[in-house]
Structure formats: C-alpha cells, structure tokens
Design a protein around this motif. Sequence first.
Motif, short mmCIF file in Angstrom:
data_model
loop_
_atom_site.label_atom_id
_atom_site.label_comp_id
_atom_site.label_asym_id
_atom_site.label_seq_id
_atom_site.Cartn_x
_atom_site.Cartn_y
_atom_site.Cartn_z
N GLY A 19 89.04 94.16 69.48
CA GLY A 19 90.33 94.38 68.84
C GLY A 19 91.44 94.38 69.87
O GLY A 19 91.24 94.72 71.04
N GLY A 20 92.63 93.97 69.44
CA GLY A 20 93.78 94.06 70.32
C GLY A 20 93.82 93.03 71.42
O GLY A 20 94.34 93.32 72.51
N GLU A 21 93.32 91.83 71.15
CA GLU A 21 93.50 90.72 72.09
C GLU A 21 94.37 89.66 71.43
O GLU A 21 95.45 89.33 71.91
N LEU A 22 93.92 89.10 70.32
CA LEU A 22 94.72 88.12 69.60
C LEU A 22 95.80 88.78 68.76
O LEU A 22 96.83 88.16 68.46
N ASN A 37 91.49 86.56 79.17
CA ASN A 37 92.80 86.66 78.53
C ASN A 37 93.71 85.52 78.94
O ASN A 37 94.43 84.95 78.11
N VAL A 38 93.65 85.15 80.20
CA VAL A 38 94.50 84.06 80.70
C VAL A 38 94.00 82.72 80.15
O VAL A 38 94.78 81.88 79.70
N ALA A 44 99.97 84.50 80.46
CA ALA A 44 100.13 83.26 81.22
C ALA A 44 99.52 83.35 82.61
O ALA A 44 99.15 82.32 83.20
N ASP A 45 99.40 84.57 83.13
CA ASP A 45 98.97 84.75 84.51
C ASP A 45 98.25 86.10 84.62
O ASP A 45 98.59 87.04 83.89
N PRO A 46 97.27 86.22 85.51
CA PRO A 46 96.58 87.51 85.66
C PRO A 46 97.51 88.68 85.96
O PRO A 46 97.22 89.82 85.58
#
Length: 359
Positions: A211-214, A262-263, A269-271
């Motif tokens: 949960g809580g990524e997309l 995630n990236v 967009a970036d770590p």
Amino acid sequence: MTRPETRSRARSLADLPKAHLHLHFTGSMRVQTVRELAAHHGIRLPDALTTGYPPRLARATDERGWFRFQRLYDAARACVRTEADLRRIVREAAEDDAAEGSRWLELQVDPTSYAPFVGGLTPALEIVLDEARSVSRTGPTGVAIVVAASRMRHPLEARTLARLAARHAGEGAGEVVGFGLSNDERRGEVAAFAPAFRIAARAGLALVPHGGELLGAQAVMETLEHLRPDRIGHGIRAVEDPQVVAAVADAGVALEVCPLSNVALGVFADPSEVPLRALTDAGVPVALGADDPLLFGSRLVDQYETVRGLGVDDAGLAALARQSVEASRAPWSVRSAALAAVDDWLAGSTKPAPAAAPG
C-alpha cells in the motif's frame, strides 16, 4: 540515521547482516534462470528480458506503465512450470541473499499461478516450503514464506489463500510466517480483503499488505484501518500527510521500502526523492527490500549502496539493518545473532554467518 562528516574506507555492505522482507517469488529470479527456463519449456520471452535487458519501465503510476510492468512479470512467471522450477527459484533466492549478508529472507509467493502445473494450491505451497526448509538447513540464510493474495482477484480467493497459509503457519524457516496483498493497489477495495486478513491474524501470521506506492497517503491510512498490518509493503507515500506518518509510527508498523524499485516504476524520478529520512526521523521503522530484482536490475545490497550514496553513514545503515531484523518474523535465536553481528560489523569486526540458520 546520520550523515557522515568524514568517511574512511567504507565497510562492505554485503557483509552487513540484515533481513530481507520484501522479495517476490517470480521477481527474485536471476535473468539467466528465466532465460534457461524459457528455453527449456519452449517459451519466447519479450526482448526486454533478453537482448533489451534490463527493461526500461514506463511510469507505473499510469495505467499504460503498469500494464508494461505486469506484462513482463507475467511473461517471466509463465516460465515456471514444474516442481524443479519452483525449487530452483527458492534455492537461488537463498543463495543470492546469503551472498548479500541476509541472515533471514521472507519470500513472498502467490501459489495460484503455479498450482495448475503441480496439482493444486496446496502442492504448490508445500513444494516451496519444503525447499525453503532444505536450503535453511544447509545455508546461512533462513528462508520463510509469505503467502500473498492478489488485488486483481476476488476477495473470496484471498480468503482461500489465507486459510491455506493458516494451515501451514509456523515460526521458523520453512514455514509460512506472513500473509500479504500485492499487485496494482488501484484495484479492489482494501476493506473487502479484511476478512482474509482476520483469518491470517487468528493463525498468528504477520500481516504484510502492499500500500502507498502507486496511491498516496490515504491508501496507507485505509490499509492501517482495515487490515491492521504489522508491516506495509512500500508505504512511502504516507509522507504526503504528516498525520498518516504519525499514525504509522504510533502503530509501530514497519515500512518495507524499496528505493530503486520506486525509481524504476516512476514513483520518484531519482533515489534522492525517496523520503527515507522523513520516515525514519518520524520514528517509522524501515526495512529495505529489493522487490523484484529480475525486472528492476537491482538487489538488496544495491538498496543499501543507494542509501549510502545519499549520505547515510555506516551507523545509519546499521540502524536500517537492525530495523529489518526486528521487523522480521525470524526466531529469537536468529534475530539475536543477527543483531549482535550488526554491532560487530559497525565495530569493524564482522564475523561470518553460521553455517546453517537455526529455526
């Protein structure tokens, strides 16, 4: 987590003892393995898994990007057809984790996809569990299993999987230690899966939904309220609402954070944008994970290396490793040995892992 003022010769992060709590079964495969399985079963792989590897994934935060990711995942999963294939994946995941200092691995599997090839859901899970017991007896990494339901399927199927997981629940390597919920979190209502999680809870399993990524902070809050998790897969977008971050911290729920995943999926967009420091500063326990190395081209140590590159010193990295161990369902003997070994690593006197993981 602290920032270094000066840095001497960096300690090896492959030697840092840790637990790995976010690794998917199909996604754990080595690319060479999926190619060999495809050749053996006469399956043609997409170019992204052959000449175009590693894949360039579009933003999974939109429907087209997620479809591309899912298509590649399904193509790899279709190559897993036999008991030997299932056993190979478990064995190689354990070997790869051992090489990266992982003392404990909780490998997440949905047996539904493999059931037609080995005689059903129960045989599929039992094969995976049997191999997990075998590799745990002979190697330094204890391997336990998290049974995961899919948001893409009916919640009644999740209840079936929860009952299956409950029948194999245990507290050591080669046992089912958790129950999860994965796939596109934009599908299905979180509350509809609550009965399945209650079944798992009654069996004493760790509750570890994604949960809580997309989706944003509200998705994390709904997961907390309806599923009462012990950990949340990803959960990083909780930072979009300070009240949600506080709720996660107050509940003592650990987040399984996978920065390079995630990236790769375009969530950040970036770590440097992954809000790891904001979470840890708020008191949220964090366990770094690799998610799907096959598709993202990065494994567990790569996550730690990325965090080190963002300015986190060895004390901070050791703290993350401790949190991963503490958030695991490893037996007490494994956890205590791993935590002591983290202290040794930080003191500069890393000791080798035991020949075989207890439990």
